[in-house]
Write a protein that holds these residues in place. Structure first.
Motif, PDB file in Angstrom:
ATOM      1  N   ALA A  93       0.716  -1.084  -0.132  1.00  0.00           N
ATOM      2  CA  ALA A  93      -0.244   0.307   0.092  1.00  0.00           C
ATOM      3  C   ALA A  93       0.778   1.270   0.600  1.00  0.00           C
ATOM      4  CB  ALA A  93      -0.595   0.113   1.110  1.00  0.00           C
ATOM      5  N   ASN A  94       2.181   0.857   0.055  1.00  0.00           N
ATOM      6  CA  ASN A  94       3.373   2.341  -0.851  1.00  0.00           C
ATOM      7  C   ASN A  94       3.687   2.807   0.847  1.00  0.00           C
ATOM      8  OD1 ASN A  94       4.965   3.170  -2.042  1.00  0.00           O
ATOM      9  ND2 ASN A  94       3.416   4.886  -1.945  1.00  0.00           N
ATOM     10  N   LYS A  95       3.043   2.602   2.414  1.00  0.00           N
ATOM     11  CA  LYS A  95       3.196   2.688   3.711  1.00  0.00           C
ATOM     12  C   LYS A  95       4.364   2.352   4.224  1.00  0.00           C
ATOM     13  CE  LYS A  95      -0.668   3.971   2.631  1.00  0.00           C
ATOM     14  NZ  LYS A  95      -0.995   5.162   1.778  1.00  0.00           N
ATOM     15  N   HIS A  96       5.634   3.164   4.412  1.00  0.00           N
ATOM     16  CA  HIS A  96       6.951   2.894   5.815  1.00  0.00           C
ATOM     17  C   HIS A  96       5.916   2.048   6.721  1.00  0.00           C
ATOM     18  CE1 HIS A  96       8.747   6.393   3.613  1.00  0.00           C
ATOM     19  NE2 HIS A  96       7.868   7.062   4.047  1.00  0.00           N
ATOM     20  N   VAL A  97       7.019   1.602   7.466  1.00  0.00           N
ATOM     21  CA  VAL A  97       6.968   0.416   8.677  1.00  0.00           C
ATOM     22  C   VAL A  97       7.549   0.285   9.811  1.00  0.00           C
ATOM     23  CG1 VAL A  97       6.606  -2.985   8.996  1.00  0.00           C
ATOM     24  CG2 VAL A  97       5.995  -1.114   6.376  1.00  0.00           C
ATOM     25  N   LEU A  98       7.178  -0.070  10.241  1.00  0.00           N
ATOM     26  CA  LEU A  98       8.161  -0.250  11.793  1.00  0.00           C
ATOM     27  C   LEU A  98       7.376  -1.297  12.179  1.00  0.00           C
ATOM     28  CD1 LEU A  98      10.145   0.471  13.908  1.00  0.00           C
ATOM     29  CD2 LEU A  98       9.140   2.161  14.943  1.00  0.00           C
ATOM     30  N   CYS A  99       8.267  -2.512  12.173  1.00  0.00           N
ATOM     31  CA  CYS A  99       7.699  -3.704  12.992  1.00  0.00           C
ATOM     32  C   CYS A  99       8.140  -3.917  13.985  1.00  0.00           C
ATOM     33  CB  CYS A  99       7.704  -4.441  11.788  1.00  0.00           C
ATOM     34  SG  CYS A  99       6.579  -5.795  12.695  1.00  0.00           S
ATOM     35  N   LYS A 124      10.976   3.223   3.708  1.00  0.00           N
ATOM     36  CA  LYS A 124      11.652   2.495   4.530  1.00  0.00           C
ATOM     37  C   LYS A 124      11.002   1.980   5.576  1.00  0.00           C
ATOM     38  CE  LYS A 124      14.152   6.054   3.487  1.00  0.00           C
ATOM     39  NZ  LYS A 124      15.410   6.038   2.967  1.00  0.00           N
ATOM     40  N   VAL A 125      11.775   0.146   6.067  1.00  0.00           N
ATOM     41  CA  VAL A 125      11.241  -1.171   6.653  1.00  0.00           C
ATOM     42  C   VAL A 125      11.777  -1.113   7.867  1.00  0.00           C
ATOM     43  CG1 VAL A 125      10.490  -3.331   6.603  1.00  0.00           C
ATOM     44  CG2 VAL A 125      10.437  -1.613   4.691  1.00  0.00           C
ATOM     45  N   MET A 126      11.658  -1.308   9.113  1.00  0.00           N
ATOM     46  CA  MET A 126      12.446  -1.490   9.773  1.00  0.00           C
ATOM     47  C   MET A 126      11.919  -2.606  11.513  1.00  0.00           C
ATOM     48  SD  MET A 126      14.538   1.637  12.792  1.00  0.00           S
ATOM     49  CE  MET A 126      13.390   1.600  13.675  1.00  0.00           C
ATOM     50  N   CYS A 127      12.685  -4.150  11.566  1.00  0.00           N
ATOM     51  CA  CYS A 127      12.510  -4.141  12.575  1.00  0.00           C
ATOM     52  C   CYS A 127      12.778  -3.554  14.164  1.00  0.00           C
ATOM     53  CB  CYS A 127      12.919  -5.544  12.462  1.00  0.00           C
ATOM     54  SG  CYS A 127      12.365  -6.705  13.757  1.00  0.00           S
TER      55      CYS A 127
END
Length: 355
Positions: A93-99, A124-127
């Motif tokens: 959905a074209n969203k940055h993610v902090l998981c 930006k995708v970060m765990c």
């Protein structure tokens, strides 16, 4: 003109999700919490009291939340079993993610998140391995990196929770992946940080007991576990996890080098107050992990927000989250099978013949 703010949604409003929501709402100046998702009615009631009055829209459907007007980033703090699915949907959905950690309790599913992230290099995708944002751990890393203790060779780290007599962790074990994947995942990530993200595992072994919660056995889990990880290149990591501390939370780390040693939180304290009493001198320590790492979570929120708005790199690589899960799963397997698992110099598992 007002500074641009990152429009954020929080998925999951349980123990950690509610804290994430409040961090982005009140303690992350460059972010604006605009939406939240939870299917749990008690969490909905909490959100109506603490979030809705501040203009946050509450959703009972995750897919609908992703359609919120202007939404740019999603914080995922739902149950572990849906982390990967929701992270992938957010990226699509074209969203940055902090998981929240871990991406999954499965190595393959965790890798699928990394594979999808490669298709969206602008995101930006970060765990969220929160201890990497703790000031004390950053200080220790900088000292080690500067050569203060010589060559780091032995890493000993623990995550020890205060005993929760309610039985929460017994039921949570259905989804957690086991004590090494749930508790020691932070310690494993720290070992990879301090030893180097390219460190290759040579062997893993583990033992554990159910000292206070025998019901954990039905989920092949324990309330006290010890894991040993040997790395190629002459390095060893020792991990201890516990669910039965009496005094409170005690998460500590020791980095032993050829010319010295560093410790983080070896003697925990909640405040600087010492109590002088007839029985002696004592001090109180944090009662839970949030009491120890609250500021680290706030720093994490602010640095993730800055990376999204300024288009800079996030502080840690997503591939490291898969490495941590791989080691955690191997330790859990070694615990349950009662065997040592070996790997070659490329990290490929060596199968042991069984009679």
């Amino acid at each position: 003109m007002a500074p641009k703010k990152l429009k954020v949604a929080c998925a999951g409003l349980g123990r950690m999700g509610a804290r994430h929501a409040l961090h982005f709402l009140n303690r992350t100046p460059r972010a604006e919490l605009v939406a939240a998702f939870t299917p749990d009615e008690s969490e909905v009631q909490w959100a109506k009291q603490h979030l809705e009055p501040n203009g946050v829209t509450i959703y009972a459907d995750y897919d609908e939340m992703l359609k919120h007007p202007g939404l740019q980033a999603v914080v995922i703090a739902t149950v572990t079993t849906v982390h990967a699915e929701q992270a992938i949907k957010a990226m699509q959905a074209n969203k940055h993610v902090l998981c929240e950690k871990p991406l999954s309790t499965s190595v393959e599913v965790s890798q699928s998140v990394v594979d999808v992230a490669k298709r969206y290099p602008h995101l930006k995708v970060m765990c969220g391995f929160s201890r990497r944002f703790d000031a004390s751990y950053r200080d220790a890393f900088q000292r080690m990196d500067s050569g203060a203790i010589g060559r780091a060779s032995v890493f000993r780290s623990q995550t020890c929770d205060k005993l929760d007599p309610s039985g929460f962790f017994v039921e949570y074990a259905k989804y957690s992946g086991g004590i090494f994947v749930d508790c020691n995942i932070h310690d494993i990530d720290l070992a990879l940080w301090f030893f180097g993200q390219d460190s290759i595992v040579k062997s893993v072994a583990a033992v554990g007991i159910t000292a206070v919660q025998p019901e954990l056995r039905k989920y092949k889990d324990v309330d006290n576990g010890v894991g040993i990880v040997e790395f190629w290149g002459g390095k060893i990591a020792y991990f201890y996890s516990s669910r039965m501390m009496a005094a409170g939370q005690h998460d500590m780390t020791e980095i032993i080098g050829t010319e010295g040693k560093l410790t983080v939180n070896a003697n925990p304290q909640g405040t600087l107050v010492d109590m002088y009493e007839s029985s002696g001198i004592r001090r109180e320590i944090p009662q839970h992990y949030y009491g120890r790492f609250e500021q680290a979570f706030v720093t994490e929120a602010n640095e993730f927000t800055a990376a999204c708005l300024d288009d800079t790199k996030v502080p840690l690589k997503l591939t490291g989250a898969v490495q941590a899960v791989k080691i955690g799963c191997a330790l859990q397997e070694a615990l349950n099978e009662g065997t040592k698992i070996n790997f070659d110099e490329t990290g490929r598992r060596l199968e042991t013949a069984r009679l």
